[in-house]
Each structure stands twice: as structure tokens, then as C-alpha cells.
Design an enzyme around this catalytic site. Structure first.
Site, short mmCIF file in Angstrom:
data_model
loop_
_atom_site.label_atom_id
_atom_site.label_comp_id
_atom_site.label_asym_id
_atom_site.label_seq_id
_atom_site.Cartn_x
_atom_site.Cartn_y
_atom_site.Cartn_z
N TYR A 163 0.84 -1.21 0.00
CA TYR A 163 0.00 0.00 0.00
C TYR A 163 0.87 1.25 0.00
O TYR A 163 0.65 2.19 -0.78
CB TYR A 163 -0.91 -0.02 1.23
CG TYR A 163 -1.80 1.19 1.38
CD1 TYR A 163 -3.00 1.27 0.68
CD2 TYR A 163 -1.46 2.24 2.23
CE1 TYR A 163 -3.83 2.37 0.81
CE2 TYR A 163 -2.28 3.34 2.37
CZ TYR A 163 -3.47 3.41 1.66
OH TYR A 163 -4.28 4.51 1.80
N LYS A 167 1.21 4.37 -2.85
CA LYS A 167 0.94 5.77 -2.54
C LYS A 167 2.16 6.64 -2.81
O LYS A 167 2.04 7.79 -3.28
CB LYS A 167 0.47 5.91 -1.09
CG LYS A 167 -0.90 5.27 -0.83
CD LYS A 167 -1.96 5.84 -1.75
CE LYS A 167 -3.35 5.29 -1.50
NZ LYS A 167 -4.38 5.88 -2.39
#
Length: 266
Positions: A163, A167
């Protein structure tokens, strides 16, 4: 000799009257709040979401408050669908996208299917949205593209590797797009929230100790509400940010600004 500075009507700095804004992921959470805030400033909001029910519900909320919105079903993992959306709404003044997913596992425990699921939605789909809308905005004289990164683009913890990588990748994609489309009047920025009470953080909120630890880490001592991200979106979509591009706007309650491990006595 420099040209005179035109008079600015500061009372309308954040107004979006006569403009169309596409909000992808507006069926719930941060996207829904952003869509409502943009409509309140006069924008015609395209409420785009994978869930047609969610999109319709958000459009109905906006209509109840006197705003103008239309629901639009969009699967951002479908390249043809993204291309069609960009073609249909390429004359909009702004694009906002919030859709993301997470699989909280340590790297050794990740399957490649899970890796692909997170990367495809968080990064690949973002890449497609940015470049498809960016090209059309450029052809039409400009626009604003607003993505959603995270504090995890800067700081991580066990179980957040994939994740966080997506990002951080989104931040760099936004900077690159800002460089490539800037001469055509297209601005590209990201908002970086801290911990927000949305469905994506349900696993944390279900654990009282975990929830409390996250609250205590921020300078404000609490989690964010989804509506507290909406102001940053309005800012980046409006004339209040005409010289802001390639930037990350942190809305994290001070999470990345402070150490947070110990408050000394002096």
C-alpha cells in the site's frame, strides 16, 4: 514593463459555478464528502463510482441540498471504461479520484494476487486516470487533477509495504504529470490524509488499542472525519490554487510533523 495585476474577487476564490468536476470514488467515504463540498461551491459534479447504487445515493444527497450532480458508473480497472469517461468528461475543469484498497499483511505473507490487486487499483488505475484526463484537459486549455495519496507515502509500519509503495508511486506520478502537462495549463496534485474513519480502516477501528494508538499519534489526538478532507479538494479544484501543482497537501492532523513517541517534561 510588467502588465498590471488584474483585480481579484476574493469573495469568489473558491467558487466553482459553471464548472464540471468529476469525482471518482464518490459513492462513499472521502469521495462522497468531496463531491458534496464541490457541489456546495456551485460545481456540476459527476459522481463516478464502481457501485451505481453508491453513485446514485451521493447524487441524491447533493440534489437534496440544492446542488447539481449526475451519477456515473465507472470501473477504473477497465481501460476502455476510463477512456470513455475521459472522452465524455474531458471538458470538465477538474478530476478527483479517491478509489483505493489495502491488504494489511507483512511482505512474507503476501500472495502475488494480493500484490496485483493493490497495485492495480491504487497505482495502475491512477496512472490511467491521470494520463487519459490529463491529455484531454491539456487539449482543452487546462484543468486540475487531484489524487489521494497517504501518510504511508512517507512513513510506514509493518504490514503496509505494498500500500505504501503505491501511494509513494502516486506522488511521483503526480509530480511527473505536473511537469508534462503544466505548459498546457493542467495542474496535478495529491492530498495525503492521515488516519480517517472510512471503510478502508475498519480493521483498525475494530481494535480499541490499535484505534487509540493511532489517535494519540497525531498532534490533534484523534482520527479525521471524511468531511475534513473536503476543504483541501475544493482548494485544489478552485482558483484559490492556480499556482499550485506537483504538490502534496498533507491533511494528517500533524502525524508526519511530530515524533509522537514521548512528550518530554520541558
Amino acid at each position: 514593463m510588467n502588465a498590471p495585476t488584474p483585480a481579484v474577487d476574493y469573495s469568489r476564490l473558491f467558487r466553482l459555478d459553471g464548472r464540471t468536476v468529476v469525482v471518482v470514488g464518490a459513492g462513499s467515504g472521502i469521495g462522497r464528502e468531496a463531491a458534496q463540498a464541490l457541489a456546495a461551491q456551485g460545481a456540476h459534479v459527476v459522481v463516478a463510482d464502481y457501485s451505481p447504487e453508491g453513485a446514485e445515493a451521493t447524487a441524491a444527497l447533493i440534489a437534496e441540498r440544492g446542488g447539481v450532480a449526475e451519477a456515473y458508473e465507472l470501473n477504473v480497472l477497465d481501460d476502455d471504461a476510463v477512456e470513455a469517461a475521459a472522452e465524455r468528461f474531458g471538458t470538465a475543469s477538474a478530476l478527483v479520484f479517491t478509489a483505493a484498497t489495502n491488504v494489511r499483511k507483512r511482505m512474507d505473507d503476501y500472495s502475488m494476487d494480493e500484490f496485483d490487486r493493490v497495485v492495480n487499483l491504487n497505482l495502475r488505475a491512477s496512472f490511467q486516470l491521470i494520463r487519459r484526463f490529463g491529455r484531454r484537459f491539456a487539449d482543452n486549455g487546462g484543468g486540475s487533477i487531484i489524487g489521494f495519496a497517504s501518510i504511508r507515502a512517507q512513513v510506514v509500519e509493518p504490514g503496509q509495504g505494498v500500500y505504501a509503495a503505491t501511494k509513494a508511486g502516486l506522488v511521483q506520478l503526480a509530480k511527473t504529470a505536473a511537469a508534462e502537462y503544466g505548459a498546457s495549463g493542467v495542474r496535478v496534485n495529491v492530498v495525503a490524509p492521515g488516519v480517517v474513519e472510512t471503510p478502508l480502516t475498519g480493521q483498525i477501528r475494530a481494535n480499541e488499542e490499535w484505534y487509540r494508538a493511532y489517535a494519540e499519534k497525531s498532534a490533534l489526538g484523534r482520527w479525521a472525519r471524511p468531511d475534513e478532507l473536503a476543504g483541501a479538494v475544493v482548494f485544489l479544484a478552485s482558483d484559490a490554487s492556480t499556482f499550485v501543482t506537483g504538490s502534496t497537501v498533507s491533511v494528517d492532523g500533524g502525524w508526519t510533523a511530530i515524533d509522537g513517541r514521548f512528550t518530554p517534561p520541558a
